[in-house]
Design a protein around this motif. Structure first.
Motif, short mmCIF file in Angstrom:
data_model
loop_
_atom_site.label_atom_id
_atom_site.label_comp_id
_atom_site.label_asym_id
_atom_site.label_seq_id
_atom_site.Cartn_x
_atom_site.Cartn_y
_atom_site.Cartn_z
N ASP A 66 6.91 3.35 8.60
CA ASP A 66 7.92 3.48 7.20
C ASP A 66 8.26 2.31 6.70
O ASP A 66 8.01 2.07 5.68
CB ASP A 66 8.47 5.01 7.02
N GLY A 67 8.98 1.24 7.60
CA GLY A 67 10.01 0.53 7.01
C GLY A 67 9.30 -1.01 7.19
O GLY A 67 8.88 -1.33 6.20
N PHE A 68 7.94 -0.56 8.08
CA PHE A 68 6.87 -1.75 7.63
C PHE A 68 5.76 -2.15 6.79
O PHE A 68 5.47 -3.12 6.45
CB PHE A 68 6.20 -2.30 9.03
N ARG A 69 6.18 -0.51 5.89
CA ARG A 69 4.77 -0.28 4.96
C ARG A 69 4.81 -1.38 3.83
O ARG A 69 3.32 -1.94 3.31
CB ARG A 69 5.24 1.04 4.50
N PRO A 70 5.67 -1.78 3.34
CA PRO A 70 6.30 -3.02 2.11
C PRO A 70 4.90 -3.90 2.74
O PRO A 70 4.31 -4.20 1.47
CB PRO A 70 7.53 -2.78 2.02
N THR A 71 5.56 -4.81 3.62
CA THR A 71 4.51 -5.76 4.24
C THR A 71 3.32 -5.05 4.89
O THR A 71 2.00 -5.80 3.93
CB THR A 71 5.25 -6.52 5.60
N ASP A 114 -6.32 -14.48 5.93
CA ASP A 114 -5.08 -14.96 6.32
C ASP A 114 -4.20 -15.28 4.65
O ASP A 114 -5.10 -15.56 3.51
CB ASP A 114 -5.65 -16.33 6.66
N ARG A 115 -3.39 -15.69 5.13
CA ARG A 115 -2.83 -16.07 4.20
C ARG A 115 -1.41 -16.41 4.37
O ARG A 115 -0.71 -16.69 4.73
CB ARG A 115 -2.17 -14.93 2.55
N LYS A 116 -0.94 -17.52 3.15
CA LYS A 116 0.90 -17.66 3.54
C LYS A 116 1.67 -16.97 4.40
O LYS A 116 1.59 -16.00 2.98
CB LYS A 116 1.57 -18.91 2.32
N GLY A 117 2.58 -17.50 4.56
CA GLY A 117 3.95 -16.43 4.63
C GLY A 117 3.98 -14.94 5.70
O GLY A 117 4.43 -13.99 5.67
N ILE A 118 2.68 -14.70 6.57
CA ILE A 118 2.24 -13.59 6.86
C ILE A 118 3.22 -13.43 8.42
O ILE A 118 4.46 -12.67 8.54
CB ILE A 118 1.26 -13.60 7.86
N VAL A 119 3.72 -14.42 9.16
CA VAL A 119 4.81 -14.86 10.63
C VAL A 119 6.45 -14.16 10.05
O VAL A 119 6.89 -13.41 10.49
CB VAL A 119 4.37 -15.66 11.01
N GLY A 120 6.37 -14.97 8.67
CA GLY A 120 7.72 -14.95 8.30
C GLY A 120 7.87 -13.40 7.67
O GLY A 120 9.25 -13.01 8.23
N ALA A 121 7.25 -12.98 7.41
CA ALA A 121 7.16 -12.08 6.43
C ALA A 121 7.36 -10.88 7.64
O ALA A 121 7.98 -9.93 7.55
CB ALA A 121 5.93 -11.38 5.45
N VAL A 122 6.78 -10.56 8.50
CA VAL A 122 6.17 -10.02 9.99
C VAL A 122 7.63 -9.88 10.19
O VAL A 122 8.24 -9.01 10.93
CB VAL A 122 5.12 -9.67 10.23
N GLY A 123 8.17 -11.19 11.09
CA GLY A 123 9.91 -10.88 11.78
C GLY A 123 10.68 -11.47 10.76
O GLY A 123 11.14 -9.89 11.48
N SER A 124 10.25 -11.26 9.42
CA SER A 124 11.44 -10.26 8.88
C SER A 124 11.74 -8.77 8.28
O SER A 124 12.44 -8.13 8.91
CB SER A 124 11.77 -10.74 7.31
#
Length: 282
Positions: A64-69, A12-22
């Motif tokens: 492929d598009g999700f790989r950076p997250t 768990d870390r801050k920002g996971i939900v936002g990063a996934v949604g983005s």
């Protein structure tokens, strides 16, 4: 439009939900359903997202598009196309209430699976199964032939590309070797509220203890008998006037609905493993 499911876990870390949604939005996808859970003892975060995707989107293309997250948060992630139905093998012995229930739910489209075959160590349900147009495989077993029977079963699994095996009151214990090989791909229904009354004749055990509640448990199969991660459970009240046979009869309905729910959760990618436990996003 294609509909995909993303399941993931990570520290768990801050920002996971936002990063996934983005990341989902950046690939022109629209979230239809989302659920997440933070497990304090392990410090891990779990998430399931069901989303609509543009035409031509595949799990591989989305990954492929999700790989950076995925890399930024060191995620364990799976992407599933809900249009691709898992290939399923049902196994049963002489007791057929769970088999009948699953066949009915499959026939009316309630269970999104490709039912490729039914296997049994008895012939009792051949006509019922073949009436549905499903291949029936008779795999008799004794203590002396167990290894050969399991080799035949494994051959069937590989030949048919089976992704999930449902033990619908299949009253044989899978060997440790087979359980390990198929771990995470076999769901069993046990006719008691585990961890109480493991092993054989649990309703008789329950009656001997004078219980006031009976239940059923659907779980993944592991080499440890009736110890696999629990997926779903339910109970029903009973009383002192009921015989062991009465408890067995009452238990049939519980077993059928518990197993059906567990299978649906698996097919819809609603189950995430957390050690010996499961996270189930219902």
């Amino acid at each position: 439009m294609p509909e995909l499911v993303l399941t993931l876990s990570c520290i768990d870390r801050k920002g996971i939900v936002g990063a996934v949604g983005s990341s989902i939005a950046a690939q022109d996808c629209n979230i239809l359903e989302s659920a997440q859970y933070f497990d304090r003892p392990s410090g891990r975060f779990f998430m399931r997202v069901h989303f609509a995707a543009p035409e031509g989107m595949t799990p591989e293309r989305f990954r492929d598009g999700f790989r950076p997250t995925l890399l930024a948060y060191d995620m364990d992630a799976e992407i599933t196309d809900l249009a691709v139905r898992p290939r399923v093998l049902l196994m049963v012995s002489k007791t057929g209430h769970c088999l009948n229930d699953l066949l009915y739910r499959w026939r009316i489209g309630q269970l999104p699976m490709d039912l490729v075959a039914v296997a049994s160590n008895h012939e009792d349900w051949r006509k019922r199964v073949e009436a549905e147009g499903i291949p029936f495989h008779f795999l008799p077993i004794t203590a002396d032939t167990k290894a050969d029977q399991e080799a035949q079963l494994l051959e069937l699994v590989e030949k048919e590309g089976v992704e999930l095996i449902i033990l619908a009151r299949y009253m044989q214990i899978l060997s440790d070797a087979l359980s390990r090989r198929l771990e995470g791909r076999v769901i069993n229904i046990h006719h008691s509220f585990l961890p109480s009354f493991k092993g054989a004749k649990p309703y008789h055990q329950a009656h001997a203890r004078g219980v006031k509640i009976i239940g059923a448990t659907a779980h993944y199969v592991t080499p440890d008998l009736d110890e696999g991660p629990i997926i779903e459970q339910d109970t029903e009240r009973v009383d002192h006037t009921m015989s062991p046979d009465d408890l067995v009869a009452a238990g049939r309905d519980i077993e059928s609905r518990v197993l059906a729910r567990a299978v649906r959760f698996h097919l819809e990618q609603r189950i995430l493993k957390n050690g010996d436990r499961t996270i189930v996003f219902k």
